[in-house]
Design a protein around this motif. Sequence first.
Motif, PDB file in Angstrom:
ATOM      1  N   UNK A   1       0.826  -1.420   0.089  1.00 38.12           N
ATOM      2  CA  UNK A   1       0.212   0.032   0.017  1.00 38.12           C
ATOM      3  C   UNK A   1       0.865   1.340  -0.045  1.00 38.12           C
ATOM      4  N   UNK A   2       1.859   1.276   0.786  1.00 37.22           N
ATOM      5  CA  UNK A   2       2.853   2.599   0.917  1.00 37.22           C
ATOM      6  C   UNK A   2       4.363   1.850   0.662  1.00 37.22           C
ATOM      7  N   UNK A   3       4.957   2.873   0.374  1.00 34.17           N
ATOM      8  CA  UNK A   3       6.559   2.690   0.252  1.00 34.17           C
ATOM      9  C   UNK A   3       7.222   3.926   0.841  1.00 34.17           C
ATOM     10  N   UNK A   4       8.127   3.780   1.948  1.00 30.93           N
ATOM     11  CA  UNK A   4       8.845   4.745   2.537  1.00 30.93           C
ATOM     12  C   UNK A   4      10.141   4.838   2.526  1.00 30.93           C
ATOM     13  N   UNK A   5      10.953   5.780   2.080  1.00 32.46           N
ATOM     14  CA  UNK A   5      12.373   5.935   1.684  1.00 32.46           C
ATOM     15  C   UNK A   5      12.849   6.888   3.201  1.00 32.46           C
TER      16      UNK A   5
ATOM     17  N   UNK B   1      28.661   6.748   9.517  1.00 30.72           N
ATOM     18  CA  UNK B   1      27.929   5.865   8.708  1.00 30.72           C
ATOM     19  C   UNK B   1      26.616   6.376   8.312  1.00 30.72           C
ATOM     20  N   UNK B   2      26.118   5.847   7.055  1.00 27.75           N
ATOM     21  CA  UNK B   2      24.869   6.377   6.354  1.00 27.75           C
ATOM     22  C   UNK B   2      24.134   4.970   6.227  1.00 27.75           C
ATOM     23  N   UNK B   3      22.813   5.262   6.349  1.00 29.78           N
ATOM     24  CA  UNK B   3      22.048   4.004   6.069  1.00 29.78           C
ATOM     25  C   UNK B   3      20.839   4.482   5.319  1.00 29.78           C
ATOM     26  N   UNK B   4      20.579   3.755   4.306  1.00 28.10           N
ATOM     27  CA  UNK B   4      19.509   4.110   3.414  1.00 28.10           C
ATOM     28  C   UNK B   4      18.430   2.786   3.696  1.00 28.10           C
ATOM     29  N   UNK B   5      17.072   3.223   3.703  1.00 24.95           N
ATOM     30  CA  UNK B   5      16.016   2.188   4.060  1.00 24.95           C
ATOM     31  C   UNK B   5      15.027   2.513   2.925  1.00 24.95           C
ATOM     32  N   UNK B   6      14.514   1.457   2.644  1.00 30.54           N
ATOM     33  CA  UNK B   6      13.046   1.501   1.749  1.00 30.54           C
ATOM     34  C   UNK B   6      12.314   0.201   2.371  1.00 30.54           C
ATOM     35  N   UNK B   7      10.870   0.787   2.830  1.00 31.88           N
ATOM     36  CA  UNK B   7      10.166  -0.065   3.298  1.00 31.88           C
ATOM     37  C   UNK B   7       8.706  -0.187   2.639  1.00 31.88           C
ATOM     38  N   UNK B   8       8.271  -1.410   2.351  1.00 30.88           N
ATOM     39  CA  UNK B   8       6.722  -1.465   1.847  1.00 30.88           C
ATOM     40  C   UNK B   8       6.098  -2.086   2.972  1.00 30.88           C
TER      41      UNK B   8
ATOM     42  N   UNK C   1       5.903  -4.994   5.113  1.00 33.31           N
ATOM     43  CA  UNK C   1       5.686  -6.300   4.244  1.00 33.31           C
ATOM     44  C   UNK C   1       7.170  -6.629   3.986  1.00 33.31           C
ATOM     45  N   UNK C   2       7.915  -5.646   3.726  1.00 34.85           N
ATOM     46  CA  UNK C   2       9.440  -5.867   3.428  1.00 34.85           C
ATOM     47  C   UNK C   2      10.098  -4.662   3.638  1.00 34.85           C
ATOM     48  N   UNK C   3      11.357  -4.717   3.825  1.00 43.97           N
ATOM     49  CA  UNK C   3      12.271  -3.911   4.456  1.00 43.97           C
ATOM     50  C   UNK C   3      13.792  -4.199   3.799  1.00 43.97           C
TER      51      UNK C   3
ATOM     52  N   UNK D   1      12.306  -8.347  16.040  1.00 45.76           N
ATOM     53  CA  UNK D   1      11.181  -7.951  15.171  1.00 45.76           C
ATOM     54  C   UNK D   1      10.717  -9.003  14.274  1.00 45.76           C
ATOM     55  N   UNK D   2       9.459  -9.402  14.105  1.00 44.16           N
ATOM     56  CA  UNK D   2       9.503 -10.550  12.954  1.00 44.16           C
ATOM     57  C   UNK D   2       9.421 -10.192  11.698  1.00 44.16           C
ATOM     58  N   UNK D   3      10.265  -9.295  11.164  1.00 47.97           N
ATOM     59  CA  UNK D   3      10.632  -8.924  10.002  1.00 47.97           C
ATOM     60  C   UNK D   3      11.203  -9.947   9.097  1.00 47.97           C
ATOM     61  N   UNK D   4      10.252 -10.696   8.439  1.00 50.45           N
ATOM     62  CA  UNK D   4      10.809 -11.804   7.593  1.00 50.45           C
ATOM     63  C   UNK D   4      11.598 -11.434   6.301  1.00 50.45           C
ATOM     64  N   UNK D   5      10.826 -10.424   5.810  1.00 50.54           N
ATOM     65  CA  UNK D   5      11.597  -9.971   4.395  1.00 50.54           C
ATOM     66  C   UNK D   5      12.482  -8.624   4.284  1.00 50.54           C
ATOM     67  N   UNK D   6      13.728  -8.998   5.219  1.00 49.45           N
ATOM     68  CA  UNK D   6      14.554  -7.981   5.132  1.00 49.45           C
ATOM     69  C   UNK D   6      15.726  -8.290   4.557  1.00 49.45           C
ATOM     70  N   UNK D   7      16.155  -7.066   3.763  1.00 48.18           N
ATOM     71  CA  UNK D   7      17.276  -7.211   3.103  1.00 48.18           C
ATOM     72  C   UNK D   7      18.333  -6.258   3.715  1.00 48.18           C
ATOM     73  N   UNK D   8      19.433  -6.656   3.691  1.00 47.94           N
ATOM     74  CA  UNK D   8      20.520  -5.817   4.261  1.00 47.94           C
ATOM     75  C   UNK D   8      21.904  -6.182   3.324  1.00 47.94           C
ATOM     76  N   UNK D   9      22.475  -4.890   2.742  1.00 48.56           N
ATOM     77  CA  UNK D   9      23.694  -5.052   2.388  1.00 48.56           C
ATOM     78  C   UNK D   9      24.523  -3.851   2.865  1.00 48.56           C
TER      79      UNK D   9
END
Lengths: 152, 724
Positions: B342-346, B453-460, B468-470, B504-512
């Motif tokens: 529904x939403x995407x946040x950067x 450090x810098x961290x970029x997030x994109x969360x759906x 839903x994913x992160x 946190x039960x965040x299953x669809x986490x991607x980290x690079x």
Amino acid sequence: MKYSILVNGQSHAVEVDADTPLLWVLRDQLQMNGTKFSCGAGLCGACTVLIDGKPVRSCSYPIENLHNQQVMTIEGLERNHSVAQAWREMDVPQCGYCQSGQILSAVALLEKTPNPTDEQIQAGMGNLCRCGTYPEIKRAIALATDLTGKGA
Amino acid sequence: MQDLIKHHNAASTDIEVEVIAPENPSRRDLLKAGLFGIGGLVLGFSLPSAQKAYAATATSPPKKYPVKGWLQLTENGELAMVIPVSEMGQGSQTAVAMILADELGADYQKIQIRMPTNNSLYNNPIYGMQITGGSTAVRAWWQPMRVVAATLREMLISAAAKQWQVSTQQCSLENGFVMDSSIARKVALQDLISAAQTIQPPKNPPLKKADQYRYIGKPMPRVDTFAKTDGSAIFGMDVQLPDMLIATVVQSPVFGGKLHRFDEAAAKSVNGVQAVVKIPNGIAVVADSYWQAKKGLEKLNPTFTGGETAGLDTAVIEKRLQSGLQKSGESVKAGKVATDFAHEYDAIYRAPYLAHATMEPMNATAQVTDAKCEVWAPTQNQTMSAQVAADISLMQPSQVIIHTTYLGGGFGRRAYVDFVAQAVTLSMEMGRPVKVIWSREEDMQHDFYRPAAVCGFKVQTDAQGMPLSWQSKVVSDSTMAEFTNGSDTMIDNAMSDGIADQEYGLENVSLSVVREDMKIPVGFWRSVGHSYSGFFMEGMLNELALKAKRDPFEYRYALLKKESRTTGVLNQLEKLSGWKNSNGAVGKGVAVVQSFGSFAGQVIEARLQNNKIVIDKVYCVIDCGIVVNPEIVKRQMSSGIIFALTAALKGKVHFADGRVTESNFDNYPMLTMQETPEIIVEIVNSNEAPGGYGEPGVPPLAPALAAAVGQLTGKIYRELPIKI
């Protein structure tokens, strides 16, 4: 230059350059190591000693400025002094490096203001503590006030 | 070290530290030629294999139990115990002494404490080397120290029983005495030490049950308070040796620069100056006293050229970190990216370089003779101190003695041994004991900084705003590469610790992770990677809760399992802080972070006064498992909060022309007593294995503060330090 200085009630003869800070006379000449070196610029208070009862940052106090005044260092504080007692009772120190200066600043504060308000404590205690023992220092000062019986 | 922390519960035998032998020509010659610095020392770490079980606690006790290694007699014939950790304020000496005294049956209030020398007997059971760091003292020693103490107890009882010619069954060890229950007789521990040396250590000695503890779990007074309130505690700075000289140094302000010009004659014209000595990355003035050495250094007026960071400034650094977000980097975790959302946040979060600024500037004392190399140092790292001392002095390890003094603050800085190397070098050069003392300016400009450090997030998210994913990408430098002389491209866990491994039960986490090697020395800074990733991760969660118009506690509960320890902390914190009682003028924020085997949550209450942030209260709840000394745990939470507040409100190290611009407490300020809020701490009642507590108080502070201030201003704060 030769100087005679009064530290903790004892007279000491030293020979140092006139611009030598009192801190280094205490540490390097008299081997009195309780007074600490930290910023070297009078900013942090780790080197605090009392000169005629007033807190002075000894890292920035040249020995030539001393004229027969009484210097008191942490080594000269009576073991059962209310502030020392309160500091032990509260288990204030963590790393402990700033505490000689903190204790002597508190001694001077309570000498001048036996029952200080929070504001007076904050104004009188400008010493830095990297471990963040400020809450315990405040409590120890309150306890020292109680111990001397001058408290409310 | 963070890699090692990942394996913090592996058996000690699984971690090996090996030193690669010095090459020819001799190190001494190279040293004189100024051809190698600390970077010339090679430390190889062989880490436990990743598939090793993540056991609940370190269970591998030291293999040998020499009584004298743990219990000694003082000059006055009193009993002393050797506590195998460095004391830098964190109270570990007290906590470990309590464990040893309790299991042994000694009188904690009477027994003397001795600092460790370099000896593999005292290796940190988690790391397999003699180092105090990573909030490991209690969790590493909890089990092994009780086994050591129980073994010693049985040996001492056997020694007494042998003397009395009775059965050990009728003897016990209590309050510092072995007692014979058949007749009223007893013998003091100190009188049994030599007899006990000949006793065979028992296998599997019984450990006391929790209800038999006299000290563990109680707020016993610290063992170091007396010495730290009468000026008698010996810090590195206070070491005095007969015939000792004092040195002070200037190192190239541009990292890696070379010494260019200096006026040796002018320096030597200063009263008391004995020598001018080149050191690998700078130059030292050696004198009879510190003040003379300092004046000599001013007259010496050294200049430097070149350097790896030449031309680097804060704007360039920040641009490089930002553009690092465009690189693909190394994938740590790959989750599925939701396509139906529904939403995407950067969001992009930022944290700056930070200095340790211990109150005691770096220093060490060394005395190198033909027979031995002796060092007195405020060090967190006896193993590497001994290695660097042996390497420079060309001594055998058995000829090197490292004496540990009290540390005037550590916070990770004293895990490095650059100052030890200098003291050894200078003592060799002078043929006398030398104490090297850094000025505050030198200390601040030659730190191993917490990397920016810098961290970029994109969360759906779904329609309710739940993720839903992160996707997350961290751009920073590697502290482990610095510590182990790893490659320019090495990636380590500390760089992204805490992003993808919370409860946190965040299953669809991607980290690079993207490594940007700025050639600025970086290192372990109280809570290491968590010091920024806690801000990034919890900041983003607070942001998402806000977008979802949900209470930040409720938002977290929805992501957490009910029985998780994080939930437990949040429940207790919600009650403690009276979270639901609102007051319009006060901004509130919350954050909770798992780090170093513990879970810490904080609620901040802040106000704005004359356009400045005023913090009224910080509530903190910590779950660190079994607690040895609750008062020390509370003090460490409070200490971590103040340390983190200093950073969140004021901390930023800037660079210009390749060098650090901050130099002292006027331009790198500390929190003052006046700015210190009321701090209320509660400990979760827990029977879990002990967790750390020296560092876990730091990470939740910045994100909770950002949320509290954000509530007052309506803004979102994604950069540290927080500026309104």
